[in-house]
Enzyme design. Structure first.
Site, mmCIF file in Angstrom:
data_model
loop_
_atom_site.group_PDB
_atom_site.id
_atom_site.type_symbol
_atom_site.label_atom_id
_atom_site.label_comp_id
_atom_site.label_asym_id
_atom_site.label_seq_id
_atom_site.Cartn_x
_atom_site.Cartn_y
_atom_site.Cartn_z
ATOM 1 N N GLU A 121 0.845 -1.204 0.000
ATOM 2 C CA GLU A 121 0.000 0.000 0.000
ATOM 3 C C GLU A 121 0.877 1.249 0.000
ATOM 4 O O GLU A 121 1.957 1.231 0.585
ATOM 5 C CB GLU A 121 -0.856 0.054 1.281
ATOM 6 C CG GLU A 121 -1.793 -1.101 1.456
ATOM 7 C CD GLU A 121 -2.422 -1.112 2.846
ATOM 8 O OE1 GLU A 121 -2.129 -0.221 3.664
ATOM 9 O OE2 GLU A 121 -3.201 -2.033 3.114
ATOM 10 N N LYS A 123 2.254 4.632 1.361
ATOM 11 C CA LYS A 123 2.287 5.171 2.728
ATOM 12 C C LYS A 123 2.086 6.676 2.635
ATOM 13 O O LYS A 123 3.000 7.419 2.278
ATOM 14 C CB LYS A 123 3.625 4.835 3.392
ATOM 15 C CG LYS A 123 3.712 5.267 4.842
ATOM 16 C CD LYS A 123 4.951 4.675 5.493
ATOM 17 C CE LYS A 123 5.032 5.003 6.971
ATOM 18 N NZ LYS A 123 5.100 6.422 7.263
ATOM 19 N N ASP A 125 1.657 10.487 3.576
ATOM 20 C CA ASP A 125 2.334 11.286 4.586
ATOM 21 C C ASP A 125 1.348 12.309 5.131
ATOM 22 O O ASP A 125 1.217 13.405 4.609
ATOM 23 C CB ASP A 125 3.534 11.978 3.937
ATOM 24 C CG ASP A 125 4.491 12.476 4.981
ATOM 25 O OD1 ASP A 125 4.325 12.115 6.158
ATOM 26 O OD2 ASP A 125 5.415 13.237 4.615
ATOM 27 N N TYR A 232 -6.741 2.552 5.717
ATOM 28 C CA TYR A 232 -5.886 1.416 5.370
ATOM 29 C C TYR A 232 -5.957 0.243 6.346
ATOM 30 O O TYR A 232 -5.214 -0.719 6.201
ATOM 31 C CB TYR A 232 -4.436 1.865 5.245
ATOM 32 C CG TYR A 232 -3.939 2.631 6.449
ATOM 33 C CD1 TYR A 232 -3.721 1.990 7.659
ATOM 34 C CD2 TYR A 232 -3.715 4.002 6.374
ATOM 35 C CE1 TYR A 232 -3.293 2.676 8.766
ATOM 36 C CE2 TYR A 232 -3.285 4.700 7.480
ATOM 37 C CZ TYR A 232 -3.076 4.031 8.674
ATOM 38 O OH TYR A 232 -2.666 4.717 9.781
ATOM 39 N N LYS A 321 10.752 2.813 3.327
ATOM 40 C CA LYS A 321 10.838 4.263 3.184
ATOM 41 C C LYS A 321 11.369 4.643 1.801
ATOM 42 O O LYS A 321 12.184 3.942 1.219
ATOM 43 C CB LYS A 321 11.789 4.832 4.251
ATOM 44 C CG LYS A 321 11.379 4.509 5.662
ATOM 45 C CD LYS A 321 10.100 5.199 6.037
ATOM 46 C CE LYS A 321 10.404 6.569 6.631
ATOM 47 N NZ LYS A 321 9.205 7.158 7.237
ATOM 48 N N CYS A 415 14.371 49.051 1.788
ATOM 49 C CA CYS A 415 14.138 48.196 0.623
ATOM 50 C C CYS A 415 15.453 48.010 -0.143
ATOM 51 O O CYS A 415 16.133 48.996 -0.450
ATOM 52 C CB CYS A 415 13.084 48.840 -0.285
ATOM 53 S SG CYS A 415 12.882 47.958 -1.838
ATOM 54 N N CYS A 418 14.691 50.016 -3.794
ATOM 55 C CA CYS A 418 14.467 51.463 -3.943
ATOM 56 C C CYS A 418 14.919 52.240 -2.713
ATOM 57 O O CYS A 418 14.798 53.462 -2.671
ATOM 58 C CB CYS A 418 13.005 51.753 -4.250
ATOM 59 S SG CYS A 418 11.936 51.521 -2.814
ATOM 60 N N CYS A 433 7.951 47.177 1.754
ATOM 61 C CA CYS A 433 8.520 48.386 1.163
ATOM 62 C C CYS A 433 7.376 49.382 0.991
ATOM 63 O O CYS A 433 6.294 49.029 0.514
ATOM 64 C CB CYS A 433 9.124 48.032 -0.189
ATOM 65 S SG CYS A 433 9.494 49.478 -1.176
ATOM 66 N N CYS A 438 8.311 51.749 -6.213
ATOM 67 C CA CYS A 438 9.467 50.848 -6.133
ATOM 68 C C CYS A 438 9.536 49.974 -7.389
ATOM 69 O O CYS A 438 8.568 49.277 -7.713
ATOM 70 C CB CYS A 438 9.360 49.974 -4.890
ATOM 71 S SG CYS A 438 10.622 48.697 -4.834
#
Ligand code: IVH
Length: 678
Positions: A121, A123, A125, A232, A321, A415, A418, A433, A438
């Protein structure tokens, strides 16, 4: 509908029961059969009726009522939930030798030399949950916790539409279902983009987002997140037990639970498990969700029982894994990025490293709170993570590898482009900013405006936008429509043909649909989905620009923050001037006429199927709508017409078996515009 009595009479109780059954049934059709027979709007209408009824008569509310999906009152904390049977974890295998050793152990334990049948199956996450169904009704959902006691997250799990509140077909008296709650990669990217747009720290990976969404004390917040489930296995079961794990999964699917049967393989021996692992690894990048491995289980449940469990892991299952999506590298320096809303974000320049098959040389650090939380310094060894094809992020600093020469990452005050001072509002995590003109902000705004989801000005990519700015040819978005051929000739390597093409692409964008224009303006919190909602609702930019906060929050899916952002965008004098300029320059989206213009299909349901040649599916659906009809995705006895293109398959068969009228494309066009389509 209004109700006045204090206690529901029999008629209303029956109505409530009927609505509940209808909603459960539509949910089952949508999530399990993947064949809805009503639209989302119609589903919402039924749900609203049920909610109104329950508001009037709270005694009608049951744990299995579909109303529970909306999310009820917030909790102070989660209650403890003792699992009927412990939620175990899995041992890991990292290579084929580990798998062979697993198989050898099993054969030795069972004192057999016969090959063992395994189920492989994916896996997923996400976050492990246990769902308890008593007589088919979901009575509790709990997190894993320490394996023996978890947290009761029933209120939150009820809001997940793919979790059945009521099982179907021959379910056992009591069953504790085990599954993984997760979020699709596309939804993960979309939600993270919204967070970035809002200047909030994005989630590092889909698992964190799923976990964060589930652990909300206010279930309405969970309800707003597109969580899914994949089941599952089971814990405690009172009722008939199937002989194999495969049969168990098949049964679970029949009860209406989501089971990933498509990616599950039943194989005859451990060698086939090893090839199954290779195949799943190859499919990994194509999946819409993140998986971090494959789980191998002995298929026969009597063997599982005989093998039993070690302290916390079963002897009959193992997790293989996948190579990690994480890698270790060095943070060389930090560069600052200025977004179109002025948000200044730090990006890590890294020594290039391969992460699960992709070379990565920069990663997001999100903001300075995050830098502080990570305690990241220049020169640090860092762990970076890449989930799916998402932008990699720095997730951890390996402090043990410090040499003492690492340098702090200063918070910027101005910034980088600018030099305007940066301001960070109290409720924000990024400084912005303040320079209205800018160039970095303008550049990002232009990129966004020209992008595919925006005005889709083909050819106007990063390179030309850079030159437009460098040559001072544009100082606002509207200036794009003022460009002349001689302006473009100032570009490096610009020929006559290319200049014509660019100008044609710019001119051609003037009539993009309203939703594209709204999105292109780059209003904070307004992504393409919201832009479509707004376009559908207001029909013109002028109407949207004048919309009050109340009118905006009246729209389903638009909250107060988004409404505020829209109102403040259209209140700013500079943006009003931009709209006036765009209109004057001929930017005019075709008006969104959502009202039917004819009634030749009034009250009729039409399904378009197969490959269509005279119009696209979207255009076909639009034609149906214009004539007052409803376009549906699946055929039922309520379907009036099926328009079948070439290669039409199961929907056409179903239409024929139900005796639904089947039309060719030409016959359909003739039906809605008689005499016009010869
Ligand atoms: S079986 C005794 N099957 O992986 C059986 N687990 O440590 C224990 N997971 O957090 C779990 N997909 O939630 C199993 N197909 C799958 C799975 C799966 C994901 C998660 C599970 C747990 C971890 C196992």
């Amino acid at each position: 509908m209004t109700f006045s009595a204090e206690t529901p009479d029999e008629k209303l109780s029956t109505l409530h029961q009927r609505l509940s059954e209808q909603l459960h049934d539509h949910n089952y059709r949508y999530h399990t059969l993947d064949a809805p027979t009503i639209s989302d709007a119609e589903y919402d209408q039924l749900l609203q009726q049920l909610l109104q009824l329950e508001q009037q008569f709270p005694q009608l509310v049951t744990p299995a009522s579909p109303s529970q999906r909306v999310g009820s009152v917030p909790l102070d904390k989660f209650a403890a939930a003792v699992h009927g049977e412990p939620m175990l974890s899995l041992e890991n295998a990292f290579n084929s030798d580990d798998l062979i050793a697993f198989d050898t152990r099993i054969k030795r334990f069972l004192a057999t030399s016969t090959e063992i049948e395994y189920l492989c199956e994916p896996k997923l996450d996400g976050v492990a949950v246990a769902l308890t169904y008593n007589k088919g009704v979901l009575i509790r959902a709990a997190t894993r916790g320490d394996g023996t006691i978890g947290e009761d997250i029933t209120q939150n799990v009820r809001t997940i539409r793919s979790v059945p509140l009521q099982l179907h077909n021959d379910f056992p008296d009591l069953v504790e279902v085990r599954g993984e709650i997760y979020i699709d990669l596309a939804d993960f990217r979309r939600l993270n983009q919204l967070r970035r747009d809002a200047g909030e720290t994005p989630f590092a990976n889909p698992r964190n987002l799923a976990a964060g969404s589930l652990r909300q004390l206010d279930p309405r917040l969970t309800a707003a997140r597109p969580l899914k489930i994949s089941c599952y296995g089971i814990g405690k079961l009172i009722g008939k037990a199937p002989q194999t794990h495969q049969q168990l999964l098949d049964n679970m699917a029949k009860w209406g639970l989501q089971v990933n049967l498509v990616q599950t393989r039943c194989v005859a021996n451990i060698h086939a498990v090893i090839s199954s692992y290779q195949q799943l690894l190859e499919r990994r990048e194509q999946l819409e969700y993140e998986i971090d491995g494959m789980v191998v289980k002995v298929n026969h449940r009597d063997m599982q029982d005989e093998l039993g469990v070690k302290s916390r892991t079963p002897r009959w299952a193992i997790a293989c894994k996948f190579p990690p999506r994480q890698a270790e590298t060095i943070l060389k320096s930090v560069r600052l990025q200025v977004g179109r809303t002025g948000a200044v974000t730090p990006v890590a320049n890294l020594i290039s490293v391969n992460v699960g098959g992709v070379n990565v040389s920069s990663a997001s650090l999100h903001n300075w709170d995050e830098i502080e939380r990570l305690d990241a310094h220049i020169g640090d060894t860092v762990i970076i993570e890449r989930a799916g094809d998402v932008i990699p992020a720095v997730v951890r600093v390996v402090k043990e590898k410090r040499t003492g020469t690492e340098q702090t990452i200063p918070r910027p005050t101005h910034c980088p482009v600018c030099n305007s001072p940066l301001v960070q509002e109290a409720d924000e995590v990024v400084p912005r900013c303040q320079g209205i003109d800018c160039p970095a902000r303008l550049k990002e705004s232009l990129k966004h405006f020209c992008s595919r989801g925006g005005m889709d000005i083909q050819g106007m990519g990063d390179r030309y936008i850079d030159q437009l700015l460098r040559l001072n040819l544009v100082s606002s978005i509207a200036d794009l429509y003022r460009l002349r051929k001689e302006d473009l000739f100032q570009f490096e390597r610009m020929g006559d043909k290319l200049a014509d093409n660019l100008l044609a692409a710019i001119a051609g964008s003037k009539n993009r649909p309203l939703a594209n224009l709204i999105y292109a303006l780059g209003i904070r919190h307004v992504g393409s989905h919201t832009a479509r909602l707004l376009a559908g609702q207001f029909g013109s930019l002028d109407k949207l620009a004048d919309a009050a906060h109340e009118a905006l929050i009246g729209i389903h899916e638009i909250g107060s923050q988004v409404a505020d952002s829209i109102v403040s965008f259209f209140t700013a004098a500079k943006n009003r001037a931009l709209l006036a300029d765009l209109t004057e320059l001929g930017v005019a989206p075709p008006s969104e006429n959502r009202q039917p213009t004819g009634k030749l299909l009034k009250g009729k349901t039409v399904v378009l199927t197969g490959s269509l040649e005279r119009f696209t599916r979207k255009e076909g659906e639009e034609l149906v709508m214009q004539q007052g009809g409803r376009a549906s995705g699946s055929v039922s006895s309520k379907t009036d017409y099926v328009v079948a293109g070439t290669g039409a398959g199961s929907k056409l068969d179903k239409a024929r078996s139900l005796g639904v009228a089947v039309l060719t494309e030409d016959e359909f066009l003739e039906l809605i515009a008689p005499g016009e389509n010869q």
